[in-house]
Design a protein around this motif. Structure first.
Motif, PDB file in Angstrom:
ATOM      1  N   LYS A  68      84.239 162.324   1.094  1.00 42.95           N
ATOM      2  CA  LYS A  68      85.382 162.948   0.426  1.00 42.95           C
ATOM      3  C   LYS A  68      86.643 162.840   1.283  1.00 42.95           C
ATOM      4  O   LYS A  68      87.729 162.570   0.774  1.00 42.95           O
ATOM      5  N   LEU A  69      86.490 163.064   2.584  1.00 41.79           N
ATOM      6  CA  LEU A  69      87.639 162.969   3.474  1.00 41.79           C
ATOM      7  C   LEU A  69      88.155 161.539   3.556  1.00 41.79           C
ATOM      8  O   LEU A  69      89.365 161.314   3.600  1.00 41.79           O
ATOM      9  N   HIS A  70      87.257 160.572   3.584  1.00 40.77           N
ATOM     10  CA  HIS A  70      87.670 159.169   3.646  1.00 40.77           C
ATOM     11  C   HIS A  70      88.483 158.792   2.406  1.00 40.77           C
ATOM     12  O   HIS A  70      89.485 158.093   2.512  1.00 40.77           O
ATOM     13  N   LYS A  71      88.039 159.245   1.258  1.00 41.79           N
ATOM     14  CA  LYS A  71      88.748 158.917   0.018  1.00 41.79           C
ATOM     15  C   LYS A  71      90.144 159.531  -0.007  1.00 41.79           C
ATOM     16  O   LYS A  71      91.080 158.952  -0.539  1.00 41.79           O
ATOM     17  N   ARG A  72      90.285 160.703   0.600  1.00 40.52           N
ATOM     18  CA  ARG A  72      91.583 161.381   0.573  1.00 40.52           C
ATOM     19  C   ARG A  72      92.542 160.822   1.622  1.00 40.52           C
ATOM     20  O   ARG A  72      93.706 160.573   1.336  1.00 40.52           O
ATOM     21  N   TYR A  73      92.080 160.620   2.841  1.00 43.72           N
ATOM     22  CA  TYR A  73      92.975 160.256   3.933  1.00 43.72           C
ATOM     23  C   TYR A  73      93.174 158.748   4.103  1.00 43.72           C
ATOM     24  O   TYR A  73      94.151 158.331   4.698  1.00 43.72           O
ATOM     25  N   TYR A  74      92.240 157.947   3.661  1.00 45.09           N
ATOM     26  CA  TYR A  74      92.334 156.501   3.865  1.00 45.09           C
ATOM     27  C   TYR A  74      92.563 155.749   2.565  1.00 45.09           C
ATOM     28  O   TYR A  74      92.181 154.600   2.435  1.00 45.09           O
ATOM     29  N   LYS A  75      93.225 156.392   1.629  1.00 46.67           N
ATOM     30  CA  LYS A  75      93.532 155.766   0.351  1.00 46.67           C
ATOM     31  C   LYS A  75      94.507 154.601   0.586  1.00 46.67           C
ATOM     32  O   LYS A  75      95.510 154.745   1.267  1.00 46.67           O
ATOM     33  N   GLY A  76      94.210 153.431   0.068  1.00 44.64           N
ATOM     34  CA  GLY A  76      95.083 152.281   0.218  1.00 44.64           C
ATOM     35  C   GLY A  76      94.837 151.457   1.460  1.00 44.64           C
ATOM     36  O   GLY A  76      95.505 150.449   1.682  1.00 44.64           O
ATOM     37  N   SER A  77      93.896 151.853   2.279  1.00 44.28           N
ATOM     38  CA  SER A  77      93.647 151.094   3.514  1.00 44.28           C
ATOM     39  C   SER A  77      92.997 149.738   3.221  1.00 44.28           C
ATOM     40  O   SER A  77      93.017 148.849   4.069  1.00 44.28           O
ATOM     41  N   VAL A  78      92.446 149.580   2.035  1.00 48.99           N
ATOM     42  CA  VAL A  78      91.848 148.292   1.659  1.00 48.99           C
ATOM     43  C   VAL A  78      92.918 147.208   1.623  1.00 48.99           C
ATOM     44  O   VAL A  78      92.667 146.061   1.968  1.00 48.99           O
ATOM     45  N   TRP A  79      94.141 147.573   1.248  1.00 48.61           N
ATOM     46  CA  TRP A  79      95.226 146.590   1.195  1.00 48.61           C
ATOM     47  C   TRP A  79      95.610 146.104   2.591  1.00 48.61           C
ATOM     48  O   TRP A  79      95.964 144.938   2.779  1.00 48.61           O
ATOM     49  N   ILE A  80      95.519 146.986   3.565  1.00 50.83           N
ATOM     50  CA  ILE A  80      95.792 146.583   4.944  1.00 50.83           C
ATOM     51  C   ILE A  80      94.727 145.606   5.414  1.00 50.83           C
ATOM     52  O   ILE A  80      95.030 144.603   6.075  1.00 50.83           O
TER      53      ILE A  80
ATOM     54  N   ILE B 223      92.951 143.577   3.506  1.00 53.94           N
ATOM     55  CA  ILE B 223      93.186 142.311   2.802  1.00 53.94           C
ATOM     56  C   ILE B 223      94.343 141.548   3.442  1.00 53.94           C
ATOM     57  O   ILE B 223      94.267 140.326   3.635  1.00 53.94           O
ATOM     58  N   ALA B 224      95.405 142.254   3.811  1.00 54.87           N
ATOM     59  CA  ALA B 224      96.554 141.608   4.456  1.00 54.87           C
ATOM     60  C   ALA B 224      96.158 141.024   5.815  1.00 54.87           C
ATOM     61  O   ALA B 224      96.551 139.902   6.160  1.00 54.87           O
ATOM     62  N   PHE B 225      95.363 141.752   6.576  1.00 53.59           N
ATOM     63  CA  PHE B 225      94.922 141.280   7.891  1.00 53.59           C
ATOM     64  C   PHE B 225      94.057 140.033   7.764  1.00 53.59           C
ATOM     65  O   PHE B 225      94.249 139.047   8.491  1.00 53.59           O
ATOM     66  N   ILE B 226      93.109 140.046   6.833  1.00 59.44           N
ATOM     67  CA  ILE B 226      92.241 138.883   6.632  1.00 59.44           C
ATOM     68  C   ILE B 226      93.055 137.692   6.134  1.00 59.44           C
ATOM     69  O   ILE B 226      92.847 136.555   6.580  1.00 59.44           O
ATOM     70  N   SER B 227      94.020 137.943   5.241  1.00 54.08           N
ATOM     71  CA  SER B 227      94.883 136.864   4.759  1.00 54.08           C
ATOM     72  C   SER B 227      95.698 136.261   5.897  1.00 54.08           C
ATOM     73  O   SER B 227      95.867 135.043   5.974  1.00 54.08           O
ATOM     74  N   PHE B 228      96.205 137.106   6.777  1.00 59.81           N
ATOM     75  CA  PHE B 228      96.965 136.638   7.926  1.00 59.81           C
ATOM     76  C   PHE B 228      96.105 135.744   8.821  1.00 59.81           C
ATOM     77  O   PHE B 228      96.540 134.674   9.254  1.00 59.81           O
ATOM     78  N   LEU B 229      94.883 136.169   9.095  1.00 64.44           N
ATOM     79  CA  LEU B 229      93.981 135.355   9.920  1.00 64.44           C
ATOM     80  C   LEU B 229      93.665 134.024   9.250  1.00 64.44           C
ATOM     81  O   LEU B 229      93.626 132.975   9.913  1.00 64.44           O
ATOM     82  N   LEU B 230      93.431 134.051   7.950  1.00 62.46           N
ATOM     83  CA  LEU B 230      93.165 132.804   7.226  1.00 62.46           C
ATOM     84  C   LEU B 230      94.380 131.879   7.243  1.00 62.46           C
ATOM     85  O   LEU B 230      94.233 130.660   7.376  1.00 62.46           O
ATOM     86  N   MET B 231      95.571 132.460   7.134  1.00 62.28           N
ATOM     87  CA  MET B 231      96.791 131.659   7.170  1.00 62.28           C
ATOM     88  C   MET B 231      96.974 131.005   8.544  1.00 62.28           C
ATOM     89  O   MET B 231      97.290 129.819   8.641  1.00 62.28           O
ATOM     90  N   ILE B 232      96.738 131.751   9.609  1.00 61.21           N
ATOM     91  CA  ILE B 232      96.841 131.189  10.962  1.00 61.21           C
ATOM     92  C   ILE B 232      95.818 130.072  11.149  1.00 61.21           C
ATOM     93  O   ILE B 232      96.125 129.020  11.720  1.00 61.21           O
ATOM     94  N   THR B 233      94.598 130.275  10.665  1.00 61.68           N
ATOM     95  CA  THR B 233      93.567 129.250  10.784  1.00 61.68           C
ATOM     96  C   THR B 233      93.942 128.001  10.001  1.00 61.68           C
ATOM     97  O   THR B 233      93.766 126.886  10.482  1.00 61.68           O
TER      98      THR B 233
END
Length: 61
Positions: free
Chosen positions: A30-42, A44-54
């Protein structure tokens, strides 16, 4: 390399550790859902950045 006792200890430790982590995660879900909402986008952005560098590395090298 490792003795039989060390293998047994390692396997039991890993099993207990995984069980405790699952229990802790479910307890705090319950706490994870409340406090870390939207962290999935971060993530995705990090993985995309790594793929772009590669991709850039393989294109220009």
């Amino acid at each position: 390399m490792f003795s039989k006792g060390q293998w047994i200890f390692g396997i039991l430790f890993a099993i207990v550790f995984i069980i405790v982590m699952i229990i802790s995660y479910r307890k705090d879900l319950k706490l994870h859902k409340r406090y870390y909402k939207g962290s999935v986008w971060i993530l995705i952005a990090f993985i995309s950045f790594l793929l772009m560098i590669t991709a850039i590395k393989f294109v220009f090298v």
